[in-house]
Design a protein around this motif. Structure first.
Motif, mmCIF file in Angstrom:
data_model
loop_
_atom_site.group_PDB
_atom_site.id
_atom_site.type_symbol
_atom_site.label_atom_id
_atom_site.label_comp_id
_atom_site.label_asym_id
_atom_site.label_seq_id
_atom_site.Cartn_x
_atom_site.Cartn_y
_atom_site.Cartn_z
ATOM 1 N N UNK A 83 0.806 -1.280 -0.125
ATOM 2 C CA UNK A 83 -0.166 -0.153 -0.042
ATOM 3 C C UNK A 83 0.934 1.378 0.250
ATOM 4 N N UNK A 84 0.120 2.245 -0.654
ATOM 5 C CA UNK A 84 1.042 3.529 -0.541
ATOM 6 C C UNK A 84 -0.165 4.754 0.459
ATOM 7 N N UNK A 85 0.539 5.287 1.278
ATOM 8 C CA UNK A 85 -0.238 6.271 1.896
ATOM 9 C C UNK A 85 0.684 7.578 1.776
ATOM 10 N N UNK A 86 -0.072 8.587 0.990
ATOM 11 C CA UNK A 86 0.507 9.670 0.467
ATOM 12 C C UNK A 86 -0.296 10.982 0.993
ATOM 13 N N UNK A 87 -0.126 11.636 1.907
ATOM 14 C CA UNK A 87 -0.878 12.691 2.494
ATOM 15 C C UNK A 87 -0.428 13.709 1.692
ATOM 16 N N UNK A 88 -1.143 14.020 0.500
ATOM 17 C CA UNK A 88 -0.864 15.197 -0.449
ATOM 18 C C UNK A 88 -1.569 16.519 0.041
ATOM 19 N N UNK A 89 -0.605 17.565 -0.218
ATOM 20 C CA UNK A 89 -1.372 19.110 0.210
ATOM 21 C C UNK A 89 -2.032 19.481 -1.161
ATOM 22 N N UNK A 90 -3.080 19.544 -1.486
ATOM 23 C CA UNK A 90 -3.811 19.797 -2.737
ATOM 24 C C UNK A 90 -3.844 21.540 -2.809
ATOM 25 N N UNK A 106 1.799 5.299 -11.172
ATOM 26 C CA UNK A 106 2.403 3.964 -11.022
ATOM 27 C C UNK A 106 1.433 3.223 -10.062
ATOM 28 N N UNK A 107 1.260 3.705 -8.896
ATOM 29 C CA UNK A 107 0.237 3.007 -7.966
ATOM 30 C C UNK A 107 -1.100 2.594 -8.763
ATOM 31 N N UNK A 108 -1.593 3.258 -9.577
ATOM 32 C CA UNK A 108 -2.747 3.095 -10.547
ATOM 33 C C UNK A 108 -2.609 1.798 -11.394
ATOM 34 N N UNK A 109 -1.439 1.936 -11.984
ATOM 35 C CA UNK A 109 -1.158 0.889 -13.076
ATOM 36 C C UNK A 109 -0.899 -0.390 -12.454
ATOM 37 N N UNK A 110 -0.126 -0.224 -11.227
ATOM 38 C CA UNK A 110 0.012 -1.791 -10.585
ATOM 39 C C UNK A 110 -0.990 -1.986 -9.520
ATOM 40 N N UNK A 111 -2.196 -1.274 -9.774
ATOM 41 C CA UNK A 111 -3.335 -1.768 -8.757
ATOM 42 C C UNK A 111 -2.904 -1.702 -7.250
ATOM 43 N N UNK A 112 -2.117 -0.738 -6.747
ATOM 44 C CA UNK A 112 -1.636 -0.771 -5.513
ATOM 45 C C UNK A 112 -2.622 -0.065 -4.823
ATOM 46 N N UNK A 113 -3.233 -0.515 -3.741
ATOM 47 C CA UNK A 113 -4.212 0.330 -2.770
ATOM 48 C C UNK A 113 -3.320 1.715 -2.431
ATOM 49 N N UNK A 114 -3.880 2.763 -2.590
ATOM 50 C CA UNK A 114 -3.397 4.289 -2.283
ATOM 51 C C UNK A 114 -4.386 5.059 -1.697
ATOM 52 N N UNK A 115 -4.056 5.684 -0.502
ATOM 53 C CA UNK A 115 -4.811 6.677 0.326
ATOM 54 C C UNK A 115 -4.020 7.981 0.130
ATOM 55 N N UNK A 116 -4.705 9.211 -0.257
ATOM 56 C CA UNK A 116 -4.296 10.338 -0.006
ATOM 57 C C UNK A 116 -4.981 11.165 1.188
ATOM 58 N N UNK A 117 -5.765 10.571 1.821
ATOM 59 C CA UNK A 117 -6.336 10.972 3.309
ATOM 60 C C UNK A 117 -6.473 10.105 4.510
ATOM 61 N N UNK A 118 -6.779 10.693 5.307
ATOM 62 C CA UNK A 118 -6.861 9.866 6.752
ATOM 63 C C UNK A 118 -7.857 8.940 6.580
ATOM 64 N N UNK A 119 -9.040 9.146 6.109
ATOM 65 C CA UNK A 119 -9.978 8.369 6.027
ATOM 66 C C UNK A 119 -9.553 6.858 5.248
ATOM 67 N N UNK A 120 -9.088 7.323 4.025
ATOM 68 C CA UNK A 120 -8.846 6.066 3.130
ATOM 69 C C UNK A 120 -7.565 5.499 3.574
ATOM 70 N N UNK A 121 -6.863 6.046 4.238
ATOM 71 C CA UNK A 121 -5.609 5.378 4.800
ATOM 72 C C UNK A 121 -6.065 4.416 6.001
ATOM 73 N N UNK A 122 -7.007 4.843 6.709
ATOM 74 C CA UNK A 122 -7.758 3.892 7.752
ATOM 75 C C UNK A 122 -8.169 2.639 7.444
ATOM 76 N N UNK A 123 -8.807 2.943 6.087
ATOM 77 C CA UNK A 123 -9.634 1.819 5.377
ATOM 78 C C UNK A 123 -8.629 0.717 5.034
ATOM 79 N N UNK A 124 -7.443 1.229 4.469
ATOM 80 C CA UNK A 124 -6.229 0.454 4.013
ATOM 81 C C UNK A 124 -5.908 -0.410 5.239
#
Length: 137
Positions: A83-90, A106-124
């Motif tokens: 998994x990739x957890x990437x807290x991005x500053x938009x 790359x995360x999308x191409x390799x179908x890697x679970x990726x979170x850019x926020x706390x809530x999705x990171x919690x789900x991962x």
């Protein structure tokens, strides 16, 4: 990456400058779960996590703009991450925005679970660390 073999779970944790405090706080909230995870992180983010939570298994890579994003990208391509957890500053312009786009692509191409926020990171964390082994269909 499927961990049915009993291998450790491998997460990459990355945060833009304006969100480094938030990812360190999030790690603290997920400490019991992340203590079972091998963490790879870009330079400053990893150093802050390691300093705050020395009990965690954190490998610090180079700073994002100095090649750390590419190191994580290579790990994605080699299927060494779960998994990739990437807290991005938009809201702030990023001088190395192309590196950010490359990582998310790359995360999308390799179908890697990726979170850019706390809530999705919690789900991962809930799905990959607490849940049964996940195998994409």
């Amino acid at each position: 990456m499927n961990n049915s073999s009993g291998d450790a779970t491998h997460f990459a944790l990355v945060a833009h400058d304006a969100r480094k405090d938030e990812i360190v706080d999030w790690v603290g909230l997920q400490l019991a779960h992340l203590s079972r995870v091998q963490i790879f992180s870009t330079g400053t983010t990893g150093s802050r996590i390691k300093q705050t939570y020395p009990e965690l298994d954190v490998t610090c890579l180079k700073s994002g703009p100095l090649g750390g994003d590419q190191q994580i990208g290579a790990m994605i391509c080699e299927e060494k991450l779960d998994a990739l957890v990437f807290f991005v500053d938009p809201l702030s312009p990023m001088p190395h925005d192309v590196d950010v786009k490359a990582l998310t692509r790359l995360a999308t191409v390799y179908d890697l679970p990726m979170a850019c926020s706390r809530s999705t990171a919690d789900l991962i964390v809930k799905g990959l660390v607490d849940g049964d082994d996940y195998t994409p269909v």
